[in-house]
Design a protein around this motif. Structure first.
Motif, PDB file in Angstrom:
ATOM      1  N   GLU A  79      36.063   0.677  36.514  1.00 44.54           N
ATOM      2  CA  GLU A  79      36.919   1.459  35.352  1.00 44.54           C
ATOM      3  C   GLU A  79      38.004   2.401  36.348  1.00 44.54           C
ATOM      4  OE1 GLU A  79      36.502   1.181  32.089  1.00 44.54           O
ATOM      5  OE2 GLU A  79      34.856  -0.062  32.283  1.00 44.54           O
ATOM      6  N   PHE A  80      37.949   2.371  37.633  1.00 42.67           N
ATOM      7  CA  PHE A  80      38.774   3.137  38.382  1.00 42.67           C
ATOM      8  C   PHE A  80      40.190   2.644  38.508  1.00 42.67           C
ATOM      9  CE2 PHE A  80      35.338   5.232  41.478  1.00 42.67           C
ATOM     10  CZ  PHE A  80      34.772   5.493  40.392  1.00 42.67           C
ATOM     11  N   GLN A  81      40.331   1.257  38.425  1.00 42.02           N
ATOM     12  CA  GLN A  81      41.736   0.689  38.308  1.00 42.02           C
ATOM     13  C   GLN A  81      42.562   1.144  39.549  1.00 42.02           C
ATOM     14  OE1 GLN A  81      41.857  -2.265  36.720  1.00 42.02           O
ATOM     15  NE2 GLN A  81      40.093  -1.867  35.829  1.00 42.02           N
ATOM     16  N   CYS A  82      42.075   1.349  40.730  1.00 39.51           N
ATOM     17  CA  CYS A  82      43.015   1.913  41.900  1.00 39.51           C
ATOM     18  C   CYS A  82      43.765   0.436  42.201  1.00 39.51           C
ATOM     19  CB  CYS A  82      42.221   2.629  42.752  1.00 39.51           C
ATOM     20  SG  CYS A  82      41.563   3.981  42.234  1.00 39.51           S
ATOM     21  N   LYS A  83      45.106   0.581  42.329  1.00 46.32           N
ATOM     22  CA  LYS A  83      45.766  -0.366  43.025  1.00 46.32           C
ATOM     23  C   LYS A  83      46.585  -0.095  44.334  1.00 46.32           C
ATOM     24  CE  LYS A  83      47.848  -4.435  42.783  1.00 46.32           C
ATOM     25  NZ  LYS A  83      47.320  -5.472  42.954  1.00 46.32           N
ATOM     26  N   GLY A  84      46.675   1.121  44.531  1.00 47.77           N
ATOM     27  CA  GLY A  84      47.247   1.654  45.709  1.00 47.77           C
ATOM     28  C   GLY A  84      48.814   1.697  45.833  1.00 47.77           C
ATOM     29  N   ASP A  85      49.241   1.358  44.615  1.00 48.32           N
ATOM     30  CA  ASP A  85      50.799   1.734  44.292  1.00 48.32           C
ATOM     31  C   ASP A  85      51.029   2.679  43.467  1.00 48.32           C
ATOM     32  OD1 ASP A  85      53.837   0.314  44.274  1.00 48.32           O
ATOM     33  OD2 ASP A  85      53.310   0.604  42.331  1.00 48.32           O
ATOM     34  N   PRO A  86      51.755   3.530  43.760  1.00 49.00           N
ATOM     35  CA  PRO A  86      51.728   4.766  42.985  1.00 49.00           C
ATOM     36  C   PRO A  86      52.370   4.545  41.479  1.00 49.00           C
ATOM     37  CG  PRO A  86      52.806   5.235  45.289  1.00 49.00           C
ATOM     38  CD  PRO A  86      52.459   3.690  45.298  1.00 49.00           C
TER      39      PRO A  86
END
Length: 151
Positions: A79-86
């Motif tokens: 659920e976090f869905q962190c891509k690292g692209d702002p």
């Protein structure tokens, strides 16, 4: 947890601050929802739980609060869905806030008890505010990115 995780790869302090503020507030939202669920379930008998369709949940968790979707799918780190692209992350965050808002609206269509509806309306409004704050952050992020772009 999504917002608090994303803040570490956010390149600008203003955006980190928005993620920290909203992430912290979302933890308070969880506390509100948990309190509502606890208040609604704490005095249920096993027979009432079984009649309401929550027998399997009760078998695994009794009346403990174990985060899961309405359909029974448990919460997990996906659920976090962190891509690292702002920009990608902030856009995903805006979508998450809209999904939360629509979930609260669905709850309000089903529930009429003012002791439940009033805090749900409050939470719904906060999701709208979070959506707006993320939306205000993206143009500045794009502008800064364009200034640094080698293309």
């Amino acid at each position: 947890m999504r917002y608090l995780s994303q803040r570490y790869t956010m390149p600008y302090r203003e955006c980190m601050a928005v993620l920290t503020d909203i992430g912290t507030e979302e933890l308070a939202h969880f506390e509100i929802i948990a309190a509502i669920v606890h208040q609604l379930t704490r005095n249920l008998t096993p027979e009432e739980i079984e009649a309401s369709g929550f027998g399997p949940y009760y078998v695994d968790h009794t009346l403990a609060l174990w985060p899961q979707a309405a359909g029974g799918i448990p919460f997990n780190a996906c659920e976090f869905q962190c891509k690292g692209d702002p920009i990608t992350d902030l856009t995903e965050d805006m979508a998450a806030e809209q999904k939360a808002r629509s979930t609260y609206e669905n709850i309000l269509r089903l529930i009429k008890d003012p002791e439940v509806c009033d805090p749900i309306r409050f939470l719904r409004q906060r999701e709208v505010t979070h959506f707006q704050r993320f939306g205000e952050t993206i143009p500045a992020m794009i502008s800064r990115r364009l200034k640094k772009s080698p293309f």
